[in-house]
Design a protein around this motif. Sequence first.
Motif, short mmCIF file in Angstrom:
data_model
loop_
_atom_site.label_atom_id
_atom_site.label_comp_id
_atom_site.label_asym_id
_atom_site.label_seq_id
_atom_site.Cartn_x
_atom_site.Cartn_y
_atom_site.Cartn_z
N GLN A 261 9.29 5.03 0.73
CA GLN A 261 8.44 4.62 1.71
C GLN A 261 8.16 3.14 1.58
O GLN A 261 8.64 2.44 0.75
N ALA A 262 7.53 2.45 2.42
CA ALA A 262 7.36 0.92 2.66
C ALA A 262 6.21 0.63 3.32
O ALA A 262 5.94 1.20 4.54
N ARG A 263 5.27 0.05 2.67
CA ARG A 263 3.83 -0.54 3.33
C ARG A 263 3.19 1.01 4.12
O ARG A 263 2.85 0.48 5.34
N GLY A 264 3.29 1.98 3.28
CA GLY A 264 2.26 3.03 3.94
C GLY A 264 3.07 3.78 4.83
O GLY A 264 2.74 4.83 5.33
N ASN A 265 4.45 3.50 5.33
CA ASN A 265 5.05 4.34 6.11
C ASN A 265 5.87 5.30 5.33
O ASN A 265 6.66 4.82 4.62
#
Length: 175
Positions: free
Chosen positions: A155-159
């Motif tokens: 996951q990255a920045r809410g994605n």
Amino acid sequence: MLYRVELREAAAKLLSDATDAGPNVFSRRALPITQDALPAIYLSAPSDTARSTGRNAPEFVRTAQLNVDAMVSEGTPEATQDALDALIEQIELLIMQDVEFQARLSQVSGIRILQEVTSENSAYIGKARVAFSLEYFEEFSPGGTPVTSLDLHMQARGNTDFAEARDTFPLPNLQ
């Protein structure tokens, strides 16, 4: 089979093939033996110690004691001592110079020889113990189920579907 037992049996085979004791080399028999069956050799591996190689995987430097007990009987004390000396030399040279036996070890860390000639029941009996300290390495495989695949979800920045990967390992590579 315990490795010290494998070492004992390999030494017994080696000594039965090339010493004055011939077929009277025993690794799974208790004393005594009759005087007419001498010379004879008894092998045992009565102790084994393990030293850890560190605070990592369970690996040890092990030292097994291999006792080679030799017995001879001749008509005089001098002849008995000579026969005992010859048998001790055969034992020591065979164990120390056999390439296949030495390849099983990291080293022979010590040799101790004790001997005596006595007169028991009016017969001269020569006895010797050649004690070898045989050093080797042992590691224990971790228990549990082997890893056969790996799933990654990143996951990255809410994605929550930023990246994913799956890999399956072929079983022959797991050792």
